[in-house]
Design an enzyme around this catalytic site. Structure first.
Site, PDB file in Angstrom:
ATOM      1  N   CYS A   1       0.818  -1.202   0.000  1.00  0.00           N
ATOM      2  CA  CYS A   1       0.000   0.000   0.000  1.00  0.00           C
ATOM      3  C   CYS A   1       0.859   1.263   0.000  1.00  0.00           C
ATOM      4  O   CYS A   1       2.086   1.200   0.065  1.00  0.00           O
ATOM      5  CB  CYS A   1      -0.897  -0.005   1.232  1.00  0.00           C
TER       6      CYS A   1
ATOM      7  N   ALA B   1       3.270   1.663   2.815  1.00  0.00           N
ATOM      8  CA  ALA B   1       4.491   0.879   2.592  1.00  0.00           C
ATOM      9  C   ALA B   1       5.441   1.634   1.672  1.00  0.00           C
ATOM     10  O   ALA B   1       6.660   1.601   1.840  1.00  0.00           O
ATOM     11  CB  ALA B   1       4.152  -0.490   2.014  1.00  0.00           C
TER      12      ALA B   1
ATOM     13  N   HIS C   1       5.145   6.341  -2.873  1.00  0.00           N
ATOM     14  CA  HIS C   1       6.431   6.918  -3.269  1.00  0.00           C
ATOM     15  C   HIS C   1       6.219   8.366  -3.721  1.00  0.00           C
ATOM     16  O   HIS C   1       6.934   9.273  -3.317  1.00  0.00           O
ATOM     17  CB  HIS C   1       7.050   6.162  -4.455  1.00  0.00           C
TER      18      HIS C   1
ATOM     19  N   ARG D   1      13.175  -4.055   6.235  1.00  0.00           N
ATOM     20  CA  ARG D   1      13.650  -3.832   4.872  1.00  0.00           C
ATOM     21  C   ARG D   1      15.169  -3.747   4.744  1.00  0.00           C
ATOM     22  O   ARG D   1      15.687  -3.498   3.688  1.00  0.00           O
ATOM     23  CB  ARG D   1      12.975  -2.590   4.272  1.00  0.00           C
TER      24      ARG D   1
END
Lengths: 476, 512
Positions: free
Chosen positions: A59, A62, A193, A93
């Site tokens: 999503c 994220a 992003h 991550r």
């Protein structure tokens, strides 16, 4: 049309037949076979996922907290909303950094507003204000705060922008960035992003000035490298060796100061186009900084990229680029000599996010391997256009692949290696396929740069030539 | 250049090579505008003080490094323990990606689960269409026998009505009318993963049991609760039940689905409580829970239908196992066989052999409420002192139970329970009131690094050690495993602290 292509198209047809008609029509547009000479891969992308199909996508949260903002090490990133999002993405991550965690760096920590029912009913702004105050007391060396919105924030009408402004004023102009990356926005990580990029533009570039630095004609910024397993470091070292001065890393092992100083550079070098083209374009428009995409996977693409980057600078840098390429030739040669005989002609199917569905193809080819299928978790059309420069005729392309489709494609094409993520890893290993995680590098890495390529080659070898796969079938 | 294909340098070593170390120093000095080193040192030391602890404990809004997850994770875990069941989470799709990753990172197994992938339009108009399409697709593609629905916080905030949505979906033909689609509302902003487990279980109970005639039989239902050791523990439980000759239905048996073989076939579904058993479980005379705080609503529901209910707190150790075995025996009329008595004796024997190494050692532990009760009791049986016991998802009722437990043993004197606190609170405690050992999940490694307290990994999630979920932690056998884990850590620490040549040769003993 070659047999290959026809066969692949038949496989796609078969896979589609499981779907109810409405879904079949939708999924059909995301699956295709690349044909040499076509301008794109013939698939639609960046479209809402069909419900119930077991997508691999995440999503917007994220994309913002997990990808873009999370690695900025000297800021505190609040997962704003219920506890889960921050919990599941906590330190998962592998964005490596140097710092004293909990004191001047905070990447592998989970800061959350842990929303309760009353916060949903009465709103969470008051709590957020209090949280910022508490952070300032307990973590005095933090250099800024971001507010990473989880789903409820946008639904209950909280005004995190007002809170940010108010608190910034109260705390001597502290950088506080509200990010509207609620998980229901957009269709995947991708919008996260974009939103995160925009907040750097609006809340960092437009508002902050750092400690003045001297500039040089060789200043660059690494954009879109998240330093997974140290990727940005094994990249930075090459740029420095060719005489460039890396002013900033976006965002792996990055700091707020580096973000602030980026508009002073001469060139932005962009690795993950998908997640950071937005800010690169902005810096081009507003500050006139050119940007260039590069690819540091595998020696062929590294050499090509070093030359491409050097072309923006004077002859010294161009000569240096050649020197760097020459310096690592022995390592590259030794690596290929060791691993190519073990890997040549092996086939690979990829499914990853960001830049990797195309960028890693060259590294496999350097080892004599062939990528026969690839697809993007959250790519857009421009990604698929760029992919045409990498893939061969007959490569099967699957956008936002479903669990079912991926399984069926692998069963049909029987690659020697599947390279995807944690959710796929064990499925394919059970089926007896060697597998490498290509998000986290399966807890290995770095894979970028020359140092990384040797690790990459070793890892692919240890996956494919692992004796365990010979034992999967019982002899009785 | 240090990299070499003959001896590949991994990240562990590569970045300690001089060229990288120099690069890091220059990056910091020239571009990061770092805080002065003495200032960083000062703050490091300050965070270890009583003053910092008090400030830390006075925060009431910020949570840092909590030891809990959200409701749907527990609901998904519960659903996976039923035969051929596909968990379906209604709401944003990113959540499902997270649950799947989280469970797979712990169990090193695939986790199958789908989402209704709601986006902005669903936020405005509701997610009915997502439910209709989602059920139809999941049913067609993955051919589950049952689809168990839960919710993300998005669907909860906008108020989607699962009951109505599933009904409409059936009317629209997404799945057949008689097809099993149990559901549970699992808002992430209430409780934690253990609450979700309870809600999802109750949802399945209601689905199969509501408005059905109940004819009591001799079967016992057993619920294990959310458990990172489900594979080992459920198999251990089944073994004991078999030894005792007890007919039981385990409600949510995740032991096989999180332990499938590598043999060339991916089994999306494996094992689990059959739907027939789930239906039949209504007639059982009792429902027993292994984790009281995981099952309050489910037990309450079973009780209202006339079942006896009983709850334990993750029985680890001698007395806790005694209690549930005796309860089981009393409930079923089956005697505890000699073989199990022998197992008990062997456990006590092992404790007697080793306890002098544990006696008086101080422990800090954190995790789910029941698991903290179970571990605390066992530690006290071993003569250890559970000085700090923390449950981020524990409440007042848990605290009271903990205090009552402390009061049962002299080893509980001066010990404290910390409900609702997080690992940043625990960090302060480990500095101001240090202990010898820490017990917790993988995230405890940050506490180990910062405070130097050796970490014993027992809990969920365990991401950085492999396969421990295969070994039981409950019952006499489980206690044996936990005992060995504790002893190994203690002996390793003694060896680590006595291996300086010509300095501590005297305590580096070969026999302990």
């Amino acid at each position: 049309m070659s047999n290959n292509i026809e066969e692949a198209k038949k496989i796609i047809e078969e896979v589609l037949s499981v779907y109810p008609e409405k879904t079949r029509k939708k999924r059909e547009k995301h699956l295709n076979v690349f044909e040499e000479g076509k301008p794109d891969c013939g698939v639609k992308s960046n479209i809402k996922t069909v419900p119930g199909v077991m997508t691999i996508r995440g999503c917007a949260y994220a994309g913002s907290k997990g990808v873009v903002w999370g690695p900025i090490k000297d800021m505190i990133h609040i997962s704003h909303g219920p506890v889960g999002c921050g919990q599941y993405s906590w330190a998962a991550r592998r964005n490596y950094y140097i710092g004293t965690t909990g004191v001047d760096s905070f990447v592998t920590m989970q800061f959350t507003s842990d929303f309760q029912e009353k916060d949903i009913v009465f709103g969470g702004d008051k709590k957020l204000e209090k949280i910022i105050d508490e952070i300032e007391v307990l973590f005095p060396l933090n250099k800024g705060i971001t507010i990473q919105s989880e789903c409820p924030i946008g639904l209950i009408g909280d005004d995190i922008e007002a809170v940010s402004k108010k608190k910034s004023k109260e705390h001597n102009g502290k950088t506080i960035v509200p990010v509207r990356c609620e998980g229901f926005r957009g269709v995947s990580q991708s919008l996260g992003h974009h939103i995160a990029n925009d907040t750097i533009r609006d809340w960092v570039f437009d508002k902050k000035t750092g400690k003045p630095i001297e500039t040089t004609p060789y200043d660059v910024a690494i954009i879109g490298d998240y330093n997974i397993g140290g990727d940005a470091w094994s990249s930075r070292i090459l740029l420095e060796e060719m005489g460039l001065r890396v002013v900033a890393q976006w965002s792996g092992d990055g700091s707020i100061e580096e973000l602030i100083n980026t508009p002073k550079v001469k060139l932005n070098v962009l690795h993950c186009y998908r997640s950071m083209n937005y800010i690169s374009r902005h810096m081009e428009e507003k500050y006139g900084i050119p940007w260039v995409e590069y690819n540091f996977f595998g020696p062929s693409k590294i050499a090509e990229s070093l030359r491409k980057i050097a072309a923006f600078f004077d002859d010294t840098i161009k000569e240096n680029a050649e020197k760097v390429i020459a310096k690592y030739e022995a390592l590259t040669k030794a690596t290929i000599e060791k691993y190519k005989p073990r890997l040549a002609d092996k086939t690979v199917m990829l499914f990853v996010g960001g830049l990797r569905p195309r960028h890693v193809i060259g590294a496999y080819e350097d080892l004599g391997m062939n990528v026969i299928g690839t697809g993007y978790e959250f790519g857009h059309n421009d990604d698929y256009q760029r992919t045409t420069h990498y893939v061969k005729d007959g490569t099967i392309i699957y956008d936002d692949v479903t669990g079912y489709e991926f399984e069926k494609f692998v069963e049909a094409l029987k690659p020697d290696l599947v390279a995807s993520g944690i959710k796929e890893k064990y499925v394919f290993q059970k089926m007896g396929y060697p597998f490498r995680q290509m998000h986290s590098w399966d807890y290995s890495g770095p894979y970028h740069g020359y140092d990384g390529f040797t690790i990459f080659a070793r890892d692919m070898d240890m996956a494919i030539n692992n004796p365990v796969w010979q034992m999967a079938k019982a002899p009785f | 250049m240090s990299q070499n294909p003959k001896h590949v340098l991994d990240h562990f070593n590569l970045f300690r090579e001089p060229e990288y170390v120099e690069m890091f120093e220059n990056k910091k000095k020239n571009f990061e505008n770092p805080h002065p080193e003495d200032e960083v040192s000062r703050i490091i030391e300050w965070t270890k003080t009583e003053e910092y602890k008090e400030l830390n404990f006075s925060r009431d809004s910020l949570t840092v490094n909590p030891a809990k997850a959200c409701q749907p994770l527990g609901a998904v875990f519960l659903a996976l323990g039923f035969e051929n069941t596909l968990p379906f989470v209604h709401g944003s799709q990113g959540c499902v990606a997270y649950y799947r990753s989280h469970l797979s990172r712990h169990f090193k197994e695939p986790t199958s689960c789908v989402s209704s992938s709601m986006t902005e339009d669903a936020a405005v108009f509701g997610g009915l269409n997502n439910m209709i399409d989602g059920l139809a697709n999941a049913y067609a593609m993955y051919k589950p026998k049952m689809i168990a629905v839960s919710t993300t916080c998005m669907a909860e905030v906008i108020g989607d009505d699962l009951n109505a949505f599933i009904k409409t979906s059936k009317e629209k033909g997404s799945v057949p009318e008689e097809y099993d689609v149990p559901f549970a509302h699992t808002p992430a902003f209430v409780g934690s993963h253990i609450t979700g487990y309870d809600n999802a279980l109750k949802g399945i109970m209601e689905h199969f049991w509501a408005k059905k005639e109940r004819t009591e039989n001799e079967t016992i239902n057993i619920v294990m609760g959310f458990d990172g050791y489900a594979v080992g523990n459920i198999r251990e439980l089944k073994r004991v039940l078999k030894e005792m000759g007890i007919k039981a239905i385990i409600l949510s048996d995740t032991s096989d689905v999180f332990d499938t073989p590598t043999d060339g076939t991916f089994r999306m579904y494996m094992g689990g409580t059959t739907l027939e058993e789930a239906r039949e479980a209504l007639n059982s005379k009792a429902t027993l829970s292994f984790q009281e705080f995981n099952t309050p609503k489910s037990l309450e529901y079973a009780k209202t239908l006339g079942q006896k209910t009983m709850a334990f707190q993750y029985p680890i150790g001698v007395r806790a196992t005694d209690r549930w075995l005796m309860a089981l025996s009393e409930l079923t009329g089956k005697e505890i066989p000699e073989s199990i008595k022998l197992e008990r004796g062997r456990l006590v024997d092992a404790v007697a052999d080793s306890t002098s190494h544990i006696h008086g050692k101080k422990f800090a532990l954190y995790g789910d409420p029941d698991q903290m009760l179970g571990l605390t009791e066992f530690l006290m049986e071993l003569g250890a002192e559970p000085v700090h016991v923390l449950a981020t998802n524990g409440g007042k009722d848990w605290e009271e139970k903990m205090n009552a437990l402390f009061a049962t043993s002299p080893f509980g004197t001066g010990c404290h329970a910390y409900p609702g606190r997080d690992l940043w609170h625990l960090r302060s405690l480990l500095f101001t009131e240090p202990v010898d050992f820490l017990i917790g999940n993988t995230y405890g490694k940050y506490l180990e690094r910062d405070t130097g307290t050796p970490l014993l990994r027992i809990g969920f999630p365990i991401f950085d050690r492999h396969h421990h979920h295969r070994y039981p932690t409950v019952g006499y056998q489980g206690a044996m495993n936990v005992l060995v884990k504790i002893l190994d850590k203690i002996f390793d620490e003694i060896d680590k602290n006595t291996n300086v040549p010509s300095k501590t040769d005297y305590s580096y003993d070969i026999i302990r």
